[in-house]
Design an enzyme around this catalytic site. Structure first.
Site, PDB file in Angstrom:
ATOM      1  N   GLY A   1     -35.097  83.899 -26.264  1.00  0.00           N
ATOM      2  CA  GLY A   1     -34.312  85.047 -26.688  1.00  0.00           C
ATOM      3  C   GLY A   1     -33.201  84.622 -27.627  1.00  0.00           C
TER       4      GLY A   1
ATOM      5  N   VAL B   1     -31.505  81.238 -26.669  1.00  0.00           N
ATOM      6  CA  VAL B   1     -31.936  80.627 -25.408  1.00  0.00           C
ATOM      7  C   VAL B   1     -33.358  80.108 -25.607  1.00  0.00           C
ATOM      8  CG1 VAL B   1     -32.373  80.974 -22.951  1.00  0.00           C
ATOM      9  CG2 VAL B   1     -30.490  82.194 -24.073  1.00  0.00           C
TER      10      VAL B   1
ATOM     11  N   LYS C   1     -29.201  77.496 -23.054  1.00  0.00           N
ATOM     12  CA  LYS C   1     -28.483  78.454 -23.894  1.00  0.00           C
ATOM     13  C   LYS C   1     -27.714  77.671 -24.952  1.00  0.00           C
ATOM     14  CE  LYS C   1     -25.329  82.422 -23.478  1.00  0.00           C
ATOM     15  NZ  LYS C   1     -24.581  83.264 -22.515  1.00  0.00           N
TER      16      LYS C   1
ATOM     17  N   ASP D   1     -21.112  93.419 -16.870  1.00  0.00           N
ATOM     18  CA  ASP D   1     -22.173  93.599 -17.872  1.00  0.00           C
ATOM     19  C   ASP D   1     -23.537  93.626 -17.195  1.00  0.00           C
ATOM     20  OD1 ASP D   1     -23.241  94.034 -20.364  1.00  0.00           O
ATOM     21  OD2 ASP D   1     -23.317  91.909 -20.915  1.00  0.00           O
TER      22      ASP D   1
END
Length: 320
Positions: A112, A119, A134, A231
């Site tokens: 991603g 990532v 990451k 979040d």
């Protein structure tokens, strides 16, 4: 001394006289002929090098390749198109190493990417495991945010050493040669959003398992650690495994295991946060955040309510 010899066919061979002086011609030959080498005779170095045959045995002392280091395998790499090339992003090349100096983490795939960075799935050559790394953009703002996330993940790992709660645990972190902050985590399955987009909404039994795990984890997060996630959304909840099986009732694929992991702790905060700060993604944002009235732990619970509706129906609760 004369001797008689019988060859293999049984025929008596003619006798000969052994010369008294080594190197003298054999009886019946001329002096110009080269003397025939007899058993026990010596050879010079030139003759030996021409006539000897070397039969190497692998691993033995006569093996000419013994002691030579094995040939290094050629590295195979692939350029990955359609990746974000904005300022500070790490350019992903499949097969290359994240940190060239240590050559520990080999890039296998891109999982991603976003504003913060990318990532990737990587192979840890030291521990022989797959992991997720990451790679944060090497811009000071994002590096500082990543360092905050790293500290919260270490706090969670310290507070939950037995891994009883479904928060993502950090394995290690480092700065690579290009000054990118890299956070190493376990490799899990797809996020809940990817699953419902591909397979449809969860059935009630699977949904109940997911909600129970998330509720227990948030209770620990709020009461024991006095932290808020701020979040929560389906993209930040991962299935531990990508294995699926057919549902006998609906015929759609369902996950074999509904164990989840809550990730992306970069937006975490404690009770000392700014009351007017805008948090949460728009579709999961609580009314008190929108109205600027100040917010606390309840904002995470509002986000969970929106998530439950989306996982059960496949549609956003607030899509406008």
């Amino acid at each position: 001394m004369n001797a008689k010899y019988i060859d293999a066919t049984g025929v008596m061979a003619p006798h000969y006289t052994r010369p008294k002086t080594r190197g003298t011609p054999i009886t019946g030959t001329t002096s110009q002929a080269e003397p025939k080498r007899l058993s026990g005779g010596k050879r010079d170095l030139e003759t030996a090098s021409k006539t000897d045959v070397l039969n190497p045995v692998p691993g033995s002392a006569v093996d000419p390749t013994r002691g030579c280091p094995p040939a290094k395998k050629q590295k195979i790499t692939y350029l990955l198109p359609n990746q974000c090339m904005e300022e500070g992003h790490f350019y992903i090349v499949l097969g290359e190493d994240i940190d060239v100096s240590t050559e520990r983490f080999k890039i296998l795939s891109l999982l991603g990417q976003g504003t913060f960075g990318k990532v990737v799935e990587a192979w840890d050559r030291k521990y022989k495991i797959h992991c997720a790394v990451k790679i944060v953009r090497n811009i000071p703002k994002y590096t500082r945010d990543a360092d905050v996330e790293r500290k919260y993940m270490e706090r969670v790992r310290t507070a939950d050493p037995d891994d009883n709660y479904c928060f993502m645990k950090i394995l290690r972190y480092f700065m690579n040669d290009a000054k990118h902050m890299c956070i190493v985590m376990p490799k899990y399955g797809p996020c809940l959003l990817d699953h419902i987009q591909k397979e449809g909404p969860f059935n009630h039994r699977n949904l109940a398992e997911i909600v129970y795990q998330a509720g227990v984890a948030l209770d620990f997060f709020h009461t024991k650690m006095n932290l808020m996630h701020t979040d929560l959304k389906p993209e930040n909840m991962l299935l531990e495994s990508d294995a699926v099986e057919p549902d006998p009732i609906t015929g759609r694929n369902r996950p074999k295991s509904c164990k989840i992991r809550i990730c992306d702790l970069g937006g975490c905060c404690d009770e000392r946060h700014s009351k007017s700060a805008i948090v949460s993604t728009r579709h999961y944002r609580s009314p008190e955040v929108i109205l600027g009235m100040g917010w606390m732990y309840a904002t995470d619970m509002w986000s969970m309510g929106c998530i439950i509706h989306e996982l059960s129906t496949g549609k956003l609760l607030y899509d406008k």
